[in-house]
Design a protein around this motif. Structure first.
Motif, PDB file in Angstrom:
ATOM      1  N   UNK A   1     -16.640 -65.294  75.551  1.00  0.00           N
ATOM      2  CA  UNK A   1     -16.616 -65.116  74.101  1.00  0.00           C
ATOM      3  C   UNK A   1     -17.081 -66.398  73.422  1.00  0.00           C
ATOM      4  N   UNK A   2     -17.542 -66.271  72.182  1.00  0.00           N
ATOM      5  CA  UNK A   2     -18.091 -67.439  71.497  1.00  0.00           C
ATOM      6  C   UNK A   2     -17.012 -68.454  71.152  1.00  0.00           C
ATOM      7  N   UNK A   3     -15.904 -67.972  70.579  1.00  0.00           N
ATOM      8  CA  UNK A   3     -14.878 -68.889  70.098  1.00  0.00           C
ATOM      9  C   UNK A   3     -15.268 -69.462  68.744  1.00  0.00           C
ATOM     10  N   UNK A   4     -14.678 -70.597  68.383  1.00  0.00           N
ATOM     11  CA  UNK A   4     -14.909 -71.263  67.093  1.00  0.00           C
ATOM     12  C   UNK A   4     -14.524 -70.356  65.926  1.00  0.00           C
ATOM     13  N   UNK A   5     -13.689 -69.351  66.194  1.00  0.00           N
ATOM     14  CA  UNK A   5     -13.196 -68.486  65.132  1.00  0.00           C
ATOM     15  C   UNK A   5     -13.991 -67.217  64.919  1.00  0.00           C
ATOM     16  N   UNK A   6     -15.043 -66.969  65.712  1.00  0.00           N
ATOM     17  CA  UNK A   6     -15.861 -65.775  65.471  1.00  0.00           C
ATOM     18  C   UNK A   6     -15.102 -64.489  65.766  1.00  0.00           C
ATOM     19  N   UNK A   7     -14.466 -64.432  66.942  1.00  0.00           N
ATOM     20  CA  UNK A   7     -13.792 -63.203  67.380  1.00  0.00           C
ATOM     21  C   UNK A   7     -12.280 -63.363  67.201  1.00  0.00           C
ATOM     22  N   UNK A   8     -11.807 -63.044  65.998  1.00  0.00           N
ATOM     23  CA  UNK A   8     -10.384 -63.224  65.713  1.00  0.00           C
ATOM     24  C   UNK A   8      -9.471 -62.345  66.543  1.00  0.00           C
ATOM     25  N   UNK A   9     -10.041 -61.306  67.160  1.00  0.00           N
ATOM     26  CA  UNK A   9      -9.236 -60.352  67.934  1.00  0.00           C
ATOM     27  C   UNK A   9      -8.989 -60.802  69.374  1.00  0.00           C
ATOM     28  N   UNK A  10      -9.652 -61.877  69.812  1.00  0.00           N
ATOM     29  CA  UNK A  10      -9.598 -62.260  71.237  1.00  0.00           C
ATOM     30  C   UNK A  10      -8.190 -62.567  71.749  1.00  0.00           C
TER      31      UNK A  10
END
Length: 335
Positions: A92-101
Motif C-alpha cells: 500500500x502507498x501509505x502517507x495517509x492515502x488509504x485510510x482504511x488500511x
C-alpha cells in the motif's frame, strides 16, 4: 399484522440476499489467488504496475482498486479481505492515502501470513495544512509511520494541524524510491527469485530515471512555472521540477472550495497570464470548467495517475504513457 416466526425468517433471508446481491454488483478488483506463486495484493494502480513489472513471471499481482475508480474514497470488499489473507505480500502507498488500511489488516484471517509494506516509506514527504479528506478510521487507528511523520514535523513547526501529502508517485523521483521498496519486499518474501526481481527492477529503474531526466530537462526550458489544477495532487511533481501548484480543491478531490477561493484563483490566472486550467479524468471537471469560464481560459488534462479509465485500460496505457502525456501538456501550457 404481526409476523409469524417463519415469515420473519423468510424476510431475514430475503434481506440478506438483497445485501449480498448489491455487494456483488460493485466494481471488482482484478485477479485472484494463484497457488504455487507469490501472491501480491496492491491497493491502487501505480503500485500494481510497478509490482507487475518487477514481479514478472514469479509473482501473481492482484490490484484491489478496480479500473475507472478514483482511490480517495474507495473501500475494500469482503472478497478483498479473503484474497489478501491468502497472499504473501500486501503493498500500500501509505502517507495517509488509504485510510482504511489499519482496520483492513485487522480484518485478515488470524492465520494470514501476508506481509504489509508501506511502499512510500523513504520518500521525502511534503507536509501541508490542507485537510486530506480521507477516512482514517479514527485517530487511534492511524498508521504508526504516518503518525510519527506528522508529529515530527509538528514539533519543528509548532503546529499539530499538518497532514502528509500522499501523492508521492506523481513524481518519477519518488516513484524510484517506491519501486525499490517493492523490489525489496518481493525479495524478502521470495528469496529464491531474488536475482530475477533485481534484474527486472533495474530495467524499471532505468525507465524511471530516463523519465525523471526528461521532466527535468524539458520543464527547465519553459518560461512559465505556475499551474492551476483541480485537486492538490501535484506537489511532489511541482517540488521536484521547479513548478508552483495552485489547487481548486485540497488533497481530496471531494473537498469543496469556497466561492471566494474560486474568485481569488480566477484573479491569479488573469494576473499571471495562465492559459489553461488542468483537470483529471477520474473526477468531475465541473469546477475546473467553472474556473476556466470565469477566467476566460481553456482546460486541459493533467493526470495524477491514481488509476486508469476504462478507455485507457483498453488502449494499453500505463504509468509511463500517462506521465509522457502529462509532460507534453505541461510543455504546451507553460510555453
Amino acid at each position: 399484522m404481526s409476523l409469524t416466526k417463519p415469515h420473519r425468517g423468510l424476510l431475514l433471508v430475503l434481506a440478506l440476499l438483497v445485501i449480498l446481491t448489491l455487494a456483488a454488483c460493485g466494481p471488482k478488483s482484478s485477479g485472484s489467488i494463484v497457488e504455487g506463486k507469490v501472491n501480491v495484493v496492491t491497493t491502487f494502480y501505480p503500485i500494481y504496475e510497478f509490482a507487475k513489472e518487477i514481479g514478472g513471471e514469479d509473482a501473481n499481482v492482484i490490484n484491489l482498486l478496480p479500473v475507472g475508480v478514483e482511490p480517495h474514497d474507495w473501500t475494500p470488499r469482503s472478497q478483498d479481505i479473503i484474497n489478501t489473507s491468502k497472499a504473501q505480500l500486501f503493498l500500500y502507498n501509505g502517507a495517509g492515502l488509504e485510510g482504511w488500511v489499519p482496520n483492513f489488516l485487522k480484518s485478515l484471517n488470524s492465520d494470514s501470513k501476508a506481509k504489509a509494506v508501506e511502499v512510500s516509506k523513504g520518500v521525502d514527504y511534503i507536509m501541508t495544512d490542507e485537510e486530506d479528506g480521507h477516512d482514517h478510521g479514527g485517530e487511534e487507528h492511524a498508521h504508526e509511520g504516518e503518525e510519527h511523520a506528522d508529529e515530527e514535523h509538528s514539533e519543528e513547526t509548532g503546529t499539530d494541524s499538518l497532514h502528509t501529502d500522499p501523492h508521492t508517485w506523481v513524481s518519477p523521483k519518488s516513484a524510484l524510491v517506491m519501486a525499490e521498496n517493492i523490489k525489496e519486499s518481493l525479495q524478502s518474501v521470495d528469496p529464491e527469485h531474488e536475482s530475477g526481481y533485481e534484474e527486472r527492477y533495474n530495467k524499471l529503474a532505468e525507465r524511471l530515471q530516463a523519465l525523471d531526466s526528461k521532466f527535468t530537462t524539458e520543464l527547465a526550458k519553459l518560461p512559465n512555472k505556475e499551474i492551476v489544477v483541480s485537486h492538490q495532487a501535484f506537489a511532489y511533481l511541482a517540488r521536484d521540477y521547479g513548478l508552483k501548484q495552485h489547487a481548486i480543491m485540497g488533497l481530496s478531490p471531494d473537498a469543496e472550495p469556497r466561492g471566494q477561493d474560486l474568485l481569488d484563483l480566477a484573479a491569479l490566472v488573469k494576473e499571471e497570464g495562465i492559459r489553461y486550467i488542468f483537470f483529471e479524468e477520474l473526477v468531475s471537471d465541473k469546477l475546473a470548467k467553472t474556473l476556466a469560464g470565469e477566467a476566460g481560459v481553456e482546460t486541459m488534462v493533467l493526470n495524477p495517475v491514481e488509476g486508469l479509465t476504462t478507455e485507457q485500460d483498453k488502449n494499453g496505457d500505463n504509468y509511463f504513457t500517462l506521465m509522457e502525456k502529462n509532460l507534453q501538456n505541461l510543455i504546451l501550457a507553460l510555453q
